[in-house]
Design an enzyme around this catalytic site. Structure first.
Site, PDB file in Angstrom:
ATOM      1  N   HIS A   1     -53.174 -28.247  19.315  1.00  0.00           N
ATOM      2  CA  HIS A   1     -53.680 -29.157  18.279  1.00  0.00           C
ATOM      3  C   HIS A   1     -52.920 -30.472  18.190  1.00  0.00           C
ATOM      4  CE1 HIS A   1     -55.447 -25.326  16.185  1.00  0.00           C
ATOM      5  NE2 HIS A   1     -56.164 -25.726  17.211  1.00  0.00           N
TER       6      HIS A   1
ATOM      7  N   GLN B   1     -50.375 -23.565  18.149  1.00  0.00           N
ATOM      8  CA  GLN B   1     -51.306 -24.387  17.362  1.00  0.00           C
ATOM      9  C   GLN B   1     -50.516 -25.397  16.532  1.00  0.00           C
ATOM     10  OE1 GLN B   1     -54.550 -21.648  15.568  1.00  0.00           O
ATOM     11  NE2 GLN B   1     -52.879 -20.312  16.130  1.00  0.00           N
TER      12      GLN B   1
ATOM     13  N   ARG C   1     -45.847 -35.498   7.202  1.00  0.00           N
ATOM     14  CA  ARG C   1     -45.581 -34.278   7.990  1.00  0.00           C
ATOM     15  C   ARG C   1     -44.453 -34.546   9.010  1.00  0.00           C
ATOM     16  NH1 ARG C   1     -48.817 -33.550   4.940  1.00  0.00           N
ATOM     17  NH2 ARG C   1     -47.077 -32.486   4.023  1.00  0.00           N
TER      18      ARG C   1
HETATM   19  N1  APR Z   1     -43.676 -15.254   9.439  1.00  0.00           N
HETATM   20  C1  APR Z   1     -44.802 -14.965  10.149  1.00  0.00           C
HETATM   21  N2  APR Z   1     -46.033 -15.249   9.705  1.00  0.00           N
HETATM   22  C2  APR Z   1     -46.137 -15.834   8.501  1.00  0.00           C
HETATM   23  C3  APR Z   1     -45.013 -16.158   7.712  1.00  0.00           C
HETATM   24  C4  APR Z   1     -43.738 -15.836   8.229  1.00  0.00           C
HETATM   25  N3  APR Z   1     -42.612 -16.112   7.569  1.00  0.00           N
HETATM   26  N4  APR Z   1     -45.462 -16.738   6.565  1.00  0.00           N
HETATM   27  C5  APR Z   1     -46.791 -16.775   6.655  1.00  0.00           C
HETATM   28  N5  APR Z   1     -47.214 -16.222   7.808  1.00  0.00           N
HETATM   29  C6  APR Z   1     -48.570 -16.045   8.344  1.00  0.00           C
HETATM   30  C7  APR Z   1     -49.661 -15.904   7.300  1.00  0.00           C
HETATM   31  O1  APR Z   1     -49.740 -14.558   6.843  1.00  0.00           O
HETATM   32  C8  APR Z   1     -50.886 -16.347   8.081  1.00  0.00           C
HETATM   33  O2  APR Z   1     -51.473 -15.258   8.768  1.00  0.00           O
HETATM   34  O3  APR Z   1     -48.891 -17.187   9.088  1.00  0.00           O
HETATM   35  C9  APR Z   1     -50.303 -17.348   9.097  1.00  0.00           C
HETATM   36  C10 APR Z   1     -50.599 -18.789   8.771  1.00  0.00           C
HETATM   37  O4  APR Z   1     -51.977 -19.015   8.861  1.00  0.00           O
HETATM   38  P1  APR Z   1     -52.581 -20.481   8.669  1.00  0.00           P
HETATM   39  O5  APR Z   1     -51.959 -21.117   7.482  1.00  0.00           O
HETATM   40  O6  APR Z   1     -54.051 -20.352   8.700  1.00  0.00           O
HETATM   41  O7  APR Z   1     -52.033 -21.278   9.960  1.00  0.00           O
HETATM   42  P2  APR Z   1     -52.608 -21.288  11.443  1.00  0.00           P
HETATM   43  O8  APR Z   1     -53.217 -19.978  11.783  1.00  0.00           O
HETATM   44  O9  APR Z   1     -51.510 -21.786  12.317  1.00  0.00           O
HETATM   45  O10 APR Z   1     -53.741 -22.374  11.322  1.00  0.00           O
HETATM   46  C11 APR Z   1     -54.463 -22.726  12.476  1.00  0.00           C
HETATM   47  O11 APR Z   1     -55.577 -24.455  11.279  1.00  0.00           O
HETATM   48  O12 APR Z   1     -55.514 -26.135   9.713  1.00  0.00           O
HETATM   49  C12 APR Z   1     -55.496 -25.861  11.057  1.00  0.00           C
HETATM   50  O13 APR Z   1     -54.764 -27.222  12.763  1.00  0.00           O
HETATM   51  C13 APR Z   1     -54.281 -26.377  11.766  1.00  0.00           C
HETATM   52  O14 APR Z   1     -53.124 -25.400  13.658  1.00  0.00           O
HETATM   53  C14 APR Z   1     -53.656 -25.137  12.386  1.00  0.00           C
HETATM   54  C15 APR Z   1     -54.826 -24.173  12.445  1.00  0.00           C
END
Ligand code: APR
Length: 227
Positions: free
Chosen positions: A104, A86, A56
Site C-alpha cells: 500500500h 500492508q 502519519r
Molecule cells: N498485535 C497483533 N495484532 C494486533 C495488535 C497487536 N498488538 N493490535 C491489534 N491487532 C490486530 C487487530 O485485532 C486487527 O485484526 O491488527 C489488526 C488490524 O486490522 P486493521 O486495523 O484493519 O489493519 P490492516 O488489516 O492492516 O488494514 C489493511 O486497510 O485502511 C487500510 O490501507 C490500510 O493497509 C491498511 C489496510
C-alpha cells in the site's frame, strides 16, 4: 532453504505506538476514508489529504520497531524470508528485514500523480502544495488509496505461491486484494496467524491469539527449533 512468506498489517506496528485502522479508537474512527484516503478526496481537498499523511509521517519518525519486527529478522538466519506488508511505515526495514514488499505504498516516498512509477525519496519531510515531482506535477504521497490499483499484488501473489510456510500478523483481512493472498499459498504449506482477535481465514491455520510481540516470538521459537 525453506521459504517463509509473512503478511503483516497494522497490528504488528501497534505495540510501537502506531494506531491500527479498524480497532476501537483506530484511525478510521477518527477520519472518514472518503475524506482522506481516496483520489477523489485528494482532488477535492489536496491540502487536507497531504496533511493527513504528513501527520502519519511525523508520527513514524518518533517510533521504533518492536520485538515482533525484530523476531522476524531472526528467521533470516535459517530461512529465506519474504515480508509482504500492508503497512506504510518502515519498521520492518528499520528492524533489519532484507526483503520487504509494500503493498500500500510507503510514507517515506512521494510520487507523481500522473506517473505512478515516478517515485522519489522524501524521508521525513512534509509534502506541501507546490512541492513538485520530477515531471513538474504536484508531488503526492506514495500511497495506494482506496479505489486505486495495487501494483505490487502480482509479485506478492507469486511470492505466496512459493511459500513453504506462511505467517499472517496483525491484519483484519478486511481489505482486498491483500486479504486474498492467502489463496495463493500452497495447500501443503504450514500457516500461522497471530492476532489478539479472531480473523476470518478460509483455510486451516495454527491460530495464535496473542499480540504480535508475544505471538511472533512464539512462532519464531517453534520455527527456529523445528528444523
Ligand atoms: N498485535 C497483533 N495484532 C494486533 C495488535 C497487536 N498488538 N493490535 C491489534 N491487532 C490486530 C487487530 O485485532 C486487527 O485484526 O491488527 C489488526 C488490524 O486490522 P486493521 O486495523 O484493519 O489493519 P490492516 O488489516 O492492516 O488494514 C489493511 O486497510 O485502511 C487500510 O490501507 C490500510 O493497509 C491498511 C489496510
Amino acid at each position: 532453504m525453506k521459504r517463509i512468506v509473512v503478511l503483516t498489517g497494522a497490528g504488528i506496528s501497534a505495540e510501537s505506538g502506531i494506531s491500527t485502522f479498524r480497532d476501537s479508537d483506530g484511525l478510521w474512527e477518527h477520519y472518514r476514508v472518503e475524506d482522506v484516503a481516496t483520489h477523489e478526496a485528494y482532488e477535492r481537498n489536496p491540502e487536507l489529504v497531504l496533511n493527513f499523511y504528513n501527520e502519519r509521517r511525523r508520527q513514524l519518525f518518533a517510533v521504533e520497531p518492536n520485538e515482533a519486527h525484530r523476531q522476524l529478522v531472526r528467521l533470516e538466519e535459517r530461512y529465506d524470508v519474504q515480508i509482504i506488508t500492508q503497512n506504510i511505515d518502515d519498521l520492518h526495514e528499520c528492524a533489519g528485514s532484507r526483503h520487504v514488499l509494500h503493498l500500500h505504498g510507503e510514507l517515506s516516498k512521494g510520487r507523481s500523480d500522473v506517473n505512478p512509477d515516478l517515485i522519489v525519496e522524501i524521508g521525513n519531510r512534509d509534502i506541501k502544495i507546490g512541492d513538485l515531482a520530477p515531471d513538474g506535477t504536484q508531488l503526492r504521497p506514495h500511497i495506494v488509496w482506496f479505489g486505486e490499483a495495487v501494483p505490487n499484488i502480482e509479485p506478492a501473489a507469486a511470492m505466496c505461491e512459493e511459500a513453504d510456510i506462511f505467517i499472517v500478523v496483525g491484519t483484519s483481512m478486511a481489505v482486498y486484494p491483500a486479504a486474498g493472498l492467502i489463496h495463493y499459498v500452497p495447500r501443503e504449506a504450514a500457516c500461522y496467524v497471530v492476532d489478539p482477535k479472531e480473523v476470518p481465514v478460509s483455510r486451516k491455520v495454527t491460530f495464535i491469539k496473542e499480540v504480535a510481540t508475544k505471538g511472533v516470538a512464539e512462532v519464531v521459537e517453534r520455527l527456529m527449533s523445528n528444523i
